[in-house]
Design a protein around this motif. Structure first.
Motif, PDB file in Angstrom:
ATOM      1  N   ARG C 250       0.841  -1.202   0.000  1.00  0.00           N
ATOM      2  CA  ARG C 250       0.000   0.000   0.000  1.00  0.00           C
ATOM      3  C   ARG C 250       0.875   1.249   0.000  1.00  0.00           C
ATOM      4  O   ARG C 250       0.558   2.232  -0.668  1.00  0.00           O
ATOM      5  CB  ARG C 250      -0.925  -0.010   1.215  1.00  0.00           C
ATOM      6  CG  ARG C 250      -2.006  -1.076   1.105  1.00  0.00           C
ATOM      7  CD  ARG C 250      -2.910  -1.054   2.309  1.00  0.00           C
ATOM      8  NE  ARG C 250      -3.683   0.185   2.395  1.00  0.00           N
ATOM      9  CZ  ARG C 250      -4.819   0.389   1.747  1.00  0.00           C
ATOM     10  NH1 ARG C 250      -5.314  -0.553   0.984  1.00  0.00           N
ATOM     11  NH2 ARG C 250      -5.458   1.527   1.879  1.00  0.00           N
ATOM     12  N   TYR C 253       2.583   1.476  -3.517  1.00  0.00           N
ATOM     13  CA  TYR C 253       1.701   1.702  -4.643  1.00  0.00           C
ATOM     14  C   TYR C 253       0.818   2.919  -4.473  1.00  0.00           C
ATOM     15  O   TYR C 253       0.558   3.670  -5.402  1.00  0.00           O
ATOM     16  CB  TYR C 253       0.829   0.463  -4.864  1.00  0.00           C
ATOM     17  CG  TYR C 253       0.387   0.360  -6.281  1.00  0.00           C
ATOM     18  CD1 TYR C 253      -0.819   0.935  -6.678  1.00  0.00           C
ATOM     19  CD2 TYR C 253       1.163  -0.269  -7.228  1.00  0.00           C
ATOM     20  CE1 TYR C 253      -1.223   0.883  -7.979  1.00  0.00           C
ATOM     21  CE2 TYR C 253       0.769  -0.324  -8.539  1.00  0.00           C
ATOM     22  CZ  TYR C 253      -0.425   0.252  -8.909  1.00  0.00           C
ATOM     23  OH  TYR C 253      -0.818   0.205 -10.206  1.00  0.00           O
ATOM     24  N   LEU C 254       0.355   3.117  -3.265  1.00  0.00           N
ATOM     25  CA  LEU C 254      -0.632   4.171  -3.083  1.00  0.00           C
ATOM     26  C   LEU C 254      -0.074   5.377  -2.341  1.00  0.00           C
ATOM     27  O   LEU C 254      -0.723   6.413  -2.258  1.00  0.00           O
ATOM     28  CB  LEU C 254      -1.832   3.622  -2.300  1.00  0.00           C
ATOM     29  CG  LEU C 254      -2.482   2.382  -2.900  1.00  0.00           C
ATOM     30  CD1 LEU C 254      -3.527   1.836  -1.960  1.00  0.00           C
ATOM     31  CD2 LEU C 254      -3.105   2.712  -4.240  1.00  0.00           C
ATOM     32  N   GLY C 255       1.126   5.230  -1.793  1.00  0.00           N
ATOM     33  CA  GLY C 255       1.666   6.339  -1.024  1.00  0.00           C
ATOM     34  C   GLY C 255       0.874   6.533   0.261  1.00  0.00           C
ATOM     35  O   GLY C 255       0.878   7.604   0.852  1.00  0.00           O
TER      36      GLY C 255
END
Lengths: 319, 668, 257
Positions: C250, C253-255
């Motif tokens: 997470r 990938y999502l910062g």
């Protein structure tokens, strides 16, 4: 990938950046456009109010990129008029429109691959911030996007796709234009970087810029947009408040035989429906193999009674 | 040591001549994105006008310089940009090469038409007196520094410094380099790209003019040939600099000059080194650079991220004729062929029969260009050389071994195919411009190292063919038709072969390769093999045509198969149509007929053939199928509208929804 | 699918590649079982496309090995790998503008089935065979390109061109399909249909799919397993839902922390 912290993005005042008033930042009146013999836009009219944010939505091929190109002068309008900040720019060359305060971030990699990262920025800042403002703009670009500072001497072509995208956005996010047209804003960017880019958008908006944003991620763009324009096959199908845009977009897609767009976040998208379908498929065809010249097992075309063999008259595929 | 210096010092101005051209080529490439083959022609025009003003009109040197270099040089550059290169899409590498070649072939032929035939001898220098010795280097008697030395060194150094600073350290230079990559993107930054590009072309034109006037005094008689030779040699230096660094290009240019003069002094005269390797030195360097330098493999790679704004190319399938019309047209072609054959055998005047015979032979050679450029999508500038290889092989076999010339011709075609295949194998990693340069290097190597050997090829006169070499039939009989029948049969066989390949698997796989090499490899097409195959085929056809030409002329001479023939051939075939068999044949007949007709015109118009074809080839960018093919398509459509009751609507392709979004240029 | 004990079709071991000092891929290792579908996800610049290019032979890795069907691929050129059964679609379109959709598939079919020789062309024996017509018709029907079969692809839109690439790859009956961001430039509906097709192919043909994709919704609809890459390394490998729940993923990938 760098994420600008809250105080990070210093905004350099742009000439004409504070150009706000009753005149709309962008106005399209009955605009049509074509690529050679292929017509792409039909009688498109809408406005972006001064200091407003408008989301431009629509299915792939609806003409969103074409609108962006016509506005920035890359593609001449075959009919109608385009005005930027109240000044008619129809038929003007792209560099004139750019000098009038419009910044167009094209889809994909809008960078010069053979120039260094710094040369890319200098080229842009010299036009937008003036020769005297280049140094300050560079410093603030490197402060906001450290990855660009680390690679300032590197050829832009050797950056990864996302970094190149970041570079082309950095040009306009550091020196805010009067009007920003961003095409496929977040396409190809990882979610973390998308957050940073949206932060940047809010900042230049606060600095007075008007925005026209083409975006596929409806949920992201509608968070920030005041208005939305939905295109369908080169015409405006909806033009209204952002809150109503989702319903309108769904309506438009439904009318053209499509289903509603997926708006939900990634976690919800693993819906039971797709999952269940797959399980059923596994059960039915779990051992189904189709390999080499041996086609005894069930192949999709055979399932459909060999329609595929004709390959011409009907279109039996999922499309 | 002293002796070495004595050879090396005169080598410097010699090398500076290369350096000036090399720097000009690199500058043009860096600032405009075009590898400008027309650069030598630009230099020649300025030198010519300079000389014409000074000698014919007695104008003062400074005035002539102002007119020929300061005004005409940039003017010509801007005209080339506005009228030609600006219209070529940035991704269309082949069109840029062809356009440059057309200028190279056409402009020098145009000058006599405009100015009349001029014999310009001993042109003045613009600075420093060429024959005055100003001082001696290191005080050595063997190293005198004269005006030629001074002006070449001083100007080369000055040009180098000024241009490097301009391109690397000024805003205009940055904008020029950016505009090379994408004119559209640079416009979006608020830069007037058209003006920047025009400035780049003006600068390049100024440099070309300066080069011409600087080098003119070093030539006894001003000839475009000399400029051409200098430029092709300078390409080696430009290639060593990967068309990127002007200082490297200049350094290599000077080095080539110095090394060749030193070698000339040190090598034993009469050795192979002296007679074969030395004259070919720049081309050996070019060949080696193309083999080794990885940057040259990606010359055509830079893509405009906004290329998809361009309207798509017209649909290719548009040339399909309706079946009804086909039923009429096809027999009409056969009738025409029959009428042609009957006329040639009966009433055709002798002089014209010879001309048309020549057309048949050229047609065969030209078919090899249809194969390599039309099908293979690559430009070869060595097709004349390959024809020569086969012709010489056949002649030498007949002369020394006593083999029948026709058997020898088959062997020769096989040798030409082998040479072509070898060339393809060595240049597998090159494409587009890089490959064109490689084939040019090969042609020049043959010209300077092999064809130039009197022991092998009989010097400039060449080898005369004897009647007996060709068997019982007399192909040289001016009153017989034997050659016509032979040439017609050979051309027909080759044309049928090319056509079959075009329509077969190989043709389709080559079409795939032309579209996308990556995609073709991804579905299991062997790029290397296809490349070698099309080169070999094309070599064989060129070889057959070369032997046919030899029989037609009853001799084989090196001058008939040099690299200039190859350059001209590409320009001629591209004019009429490089995609089709008919295109090559029409090119051959057009070429010989126009040339014959110009015999009746005043002498100054004799070069007009090349001007005409070069002018035709300039349309390559807009109509890659060739002007004849284009007209044929238009007329077919017109006739169909008139003859048929339900004509297909123009552009009958269904336009799918969603067109207009990026297709080919889509990147991220 | 691995639990069924299917043989491994693709093995990547210790793969490394850098461009001019910038490390794109570093010590990447993973494997794909026959008939399995695997998502290769990660942020921009993670090295996903570089891995693809090393697998299909467009790039030579600096270190490491790729094995297909147990056989080390070494320096095999792309076309040999394609003939072994590695099909590919491209992030940036690689279509042949001059050819019609049908010709795309035909030329691929012939490259796959063999039978294209220069001598056959010269003897006029290279007409389309009934077998080829059948195979091509089948594939065109499968991806739904029947209605544009005779249109040159230069006149088609991006979404259709992506399908042409898919059809071209499928006609060679690949045992492993490398799909590089097939949904980019497609709308949500088209994306969903493409996901359904890929899934159907995997199930019905037993074709392994390695999918690089940013649209995680699509990845979830197609794959069993996901491999997450970040900064040139594999940071997670496992069932899609589990992998996406891992905090490291997470963050990469999502910062999101």
């Amino acid at each position: 990938m760098s994420t600008p912290d809250d105080a990070g993005l210093t905004v350099v005042a742009a000439p004409g950046g504070a150009d706000s008033g009753p005149v709309p930042a962008l106005e399209l009146v009955h605009v049509s456009a074509a690529y050679g013999p292929y017509r792409a836009l039909f009688d498109v009219s809408f406005t972006v109010p001064a200091g407003g944010i408008v989301a431009l939505l629509g299915a792939n091929g609806a003409g969103k990129s074409t609108v962006a190109r016509v506005v920035s002068g890359l593609l001449p309008a075959t009919d109608g008029t385009v005005s930027v900040g109240g000044r008619p720019v129809t038929g003007a060359p792209a560099y004139r429109i750019a000098r009038a305060g419009l910044a167009h971030v094209p889809e994909g990699r809008g960078v010069f691959a053979n120039l260094s990262v710094e040369e890319n920025l200098v080229l842009s800042f010299r036009q937008r911030a003036g020769a005297a403002g280049v140094r300050g703009a560079l410093a603030s670009a490197y402060a906001s996007f450290p990855v660009l500072g680390e690679r300032r001497r590197q050829r832009a072509g050797t950056l990864s796709g996302g970094q190149q995208r970041l570079l082309s956005l950095a040009k306009v996010l550091v020196v805010p234009p009067a009007l920003l047209v961003a095409d496929e804003l977040s396409l190809g960017l990882a979610p973390g970087v998308v957050d940073a880019v949206y932060d940047g958008l809010r900042r230049i908006h606060q600095a007075g810029a008007a925005l026209l944003v083409v975006e596929q991620q409806l949920d992201r763009v509608l968070e920030v947009a005041d208005r939305a324009v939905v295109l369908q096959r080169g015409s405006v199908a909806f033009d209204g408040p952002a809150e109503d845009a989702v319903a309108a977009a769904e309506q438009v897609l439904a009318e053209s035989g499509h289903e509603a767009p997926m708006v939900a976040g990634w976690a919800d998208r693993r819906s039971g429906r797709v999952r269940a379908g797959r399980t059923a498929g596994n059960g039915r065809n779990g051992n189904g193999r189709w390999r080499g010249r041996d086609r005894r097992s069930s192949s999709p075309a055979q399932d459909r009674g060999g329609e595929g063999e004709v390959g011409g008259a009907r279109d039996p595929g999922p499309w | 040591m002293e002796q070495l210096l004595g050879f090396a010092v005169p080598g410097v101005p010699y090398g500076c001549a290369y350096a000036i051209f090399a720097v000009g080529l690199v500058l043009t490439y860096q600032a405009t994105g075009v590898f400008n083959f027309g650069y030598a022609a630009q230099a020649y025009v300025s030198a010519f006008v300079f000389g014409w003003l000074v000698q014919v009109h007695q104008a003062p040197v400074w005035l002539a310089f102002l007119v020929a270099v300061v005004a005409l040089g940039p003017g010509l550059g801007i005209a080339m940009d506005r009228l030609l290169f600006r219209r070529i899409p940035p991704t269309h590498g082949l069109a840029k090469v062809v356009t440059g070649l057309s200028l190279l072939v056409g402009i020098p032929s145009l000058l006599p038409v405009v100015f009349g035939n001029q014999n310009l001898v001993g042109l003045p220098s613009i600075a420093f007196n060429p024959n005055t010795v100003y001082f001696h280097l290191f005080g050595l008697a063997l190293a005198p520094i004269n005006g030629v030395f001074l002006s070449s060194v001083v100007f080369t150094a000055a040009i180098l410094v000024v241009l490097t600073v301009l391109l690397r350290a000024t805003p205009l230079g940055l904008e020029m380099r950016a505009a090379v990559e994408s004119r559209r993107l640079v416009q979006l930054e608020g830069v007037n790209a058209d003006r920047v590009v025009s400035a780049a072309w003006a600068l390049s034109g100024l440099m070309a003019g300066l080069a011409g006037v600087l080098l003119a005094p070093t030539q006894a008689t001003l000839q475009s040939q000399a400029f051409l030779t200098l430029m092709v040699a300078a390409i080696a230096a430009a290639a060593c600099a990967v068309l990127r660094s002007m200082s490297v290009a200049a350094a290599v240019g000077v080095l080539i000059g110095v090394v060749s003069l030193v070698a000339q002094g040190e090598l034993p005269t009469g050795s192979v080194w002296y007679s074969a390797v030395l004259p070919a030195l720049p081309f050996v360097v070019l060949f080696a650079a193309l083999l080794v330098v990885p940057g040259l493999r990606a010359l055509d790679d830079s893509r405009d991220p906004l290329a998809s704004v361009d309207p798509p190319p017209p649909p290719v399938a548009a040339s399909v004729r309706s079946p009804q019309l086909e039923r009429v047209v096809r027999p009409a072609w056969w009738l025409l062929l029959l009428a042609f054959a009957v006329s040639m055998l009966t009433w055709m005047p002798r002089a014209w029969e010879t001309v048309l015979d020549q057309g048949l032979a050229y047609g065969t050679v030209f078919l090899s260009i249809t194969l390599i450029t039309g099908l293979g999508g690559q430009l070869s500038l060595a097709q004349g050389t390959l024809a020569g290889v086969a012709a010489f092989t056949a002649a030498l076999l007949a002369l020394h071994v006593g083999v029948n010339f026709f058997v020898g011709a088959l062997v020769g075609a096989a040798v030409a195919a082998a040479v072509a295949a070898l060339l393809a194998v060595t240049s597998l990693r090159l494409r587009g411009l890089g490959l064109a340069l490689m084939t040019l290097a090969a042609a020049l190597l043959f010209d300077n190292a092999i064809f130039s050997q009197p022991a092998l090829t009989g010097g400039t006169a060449g080898i005369t063919l004897h009647r007996g070499w060709l068997g019982a039939v007399d192909f040289f009989d001016p009153n017989g038709h034997a050659f016509f029948v032979l040439a017609l049969a050979v051309l027909a066989a080759c044309a049928a072969g090319v056509r079959l390949v075009q329509r077969g698997t190989v043709g389709r796989e080559l079409a795939a390769l032309r579209g996308s090499e990556v995609g073709a490899a991804g579905i299991g097409i062997n790029l290397a093999w296809q490349r070698v195959l099309v080169f070999a085929l094309s070599g064989a056809v060129a070889g057959v045509g070369g032997a046919l030409l030899a029989v037609q002329r009853a001799s084989v001479a090196p001058g008939e198969f040099n690299y200039q023939l190859s350059l001209a051939m590409v320009v001629i075939v591209v004019t009429t149509g490089v995609r089709t068999v008919e295109g090559a044949i029409q090119a051959a007949f057009g070429f010989v007929v126009v040339q014959e007709l110009l015999q009746y015109a005043p002498q100054r118009f004799s070069g007009l053939t090349f001007v005409l074809f070069a002018a035709g080839a300039l349309s390559y960018a807009a109509h890659p199928e060739g002007i004849v093919e284009l007209q044929k398509r238009r007329w077919t459509a017109r006739v169909e509208r008139i003859v048929l009751r339900h004509p297909p609507p123009p552009g009958a392709l269904p336009v799918p929804a969603g067109f207009g979004e990026p297709v080919a240029g889509e990147q991220r | 699918m691995t639990e069924r004990g299917a043989p491994t079709i693709l093995e990547v071991e210790g793969l490394a590649k850098s461009f001019g000092g910038v490390t794109a891929v570093d010590d990447v290792r993973f494997s794909v079982a026959a008939g399995e579908s695997v998502g290769l996800v990660g942020p921009n610049g993670a090295g996903k496309t570089t891995v693809f290019n090393c697998v299909c032979g467009q790039l030579r890795p600096d270190a490491g090995e790729v094995r297909f069907d147990g056989r080390p691929l070494g320096d095999l050129p792309t076309y040999r790998r394609a003939r072994m059964g590695i099909g590919r679609t491209y992030q940036r379109l690689e279509v042949f503008p001059e050819l019609t959709v049908r010709d795309h598939v035909l030329v691929a079919a012939r490259a796959h089935l063999g039978g294209g020789h220069l001598w056959k062309d010269l003897l006029g024996r290279s007409a389309t065979t009934a077998e080829e017509r059948r195979v091509v018709g089948e594939v065109l029907g499968l991806v739904g390109l029947g209605h544009v079969a005779d249109v040159p692809v230069a006149a088609l839109g991006l979404g259709t061109c992506r399908l042409v690439e898919l059809a071209r790859a499928l006609v060679a009956e690949p045992r492993l399909l490398l799909a590089d961001e097939p949904s980019s430039g497609l709308d949500a509906h088209e994306t969903r249909a493409l996901a359904a097709l890929l899934h159907q192919l995997q199930v019905e043909r037993g074709m392994a799919v390695l999918l690089v994709e940013h649209d995680l919704g699509m990845v979830g609809a197609v794959v069993d397993r996901a491999i997450v890459m970040d900064l040139g390394r594999v940071v997670a490998d496992g069932a899609f839902a589990d992998v996406m729940a891992e905090p490291e993923v997470r963050q990469a990938y999502l910062g999101v922390r």
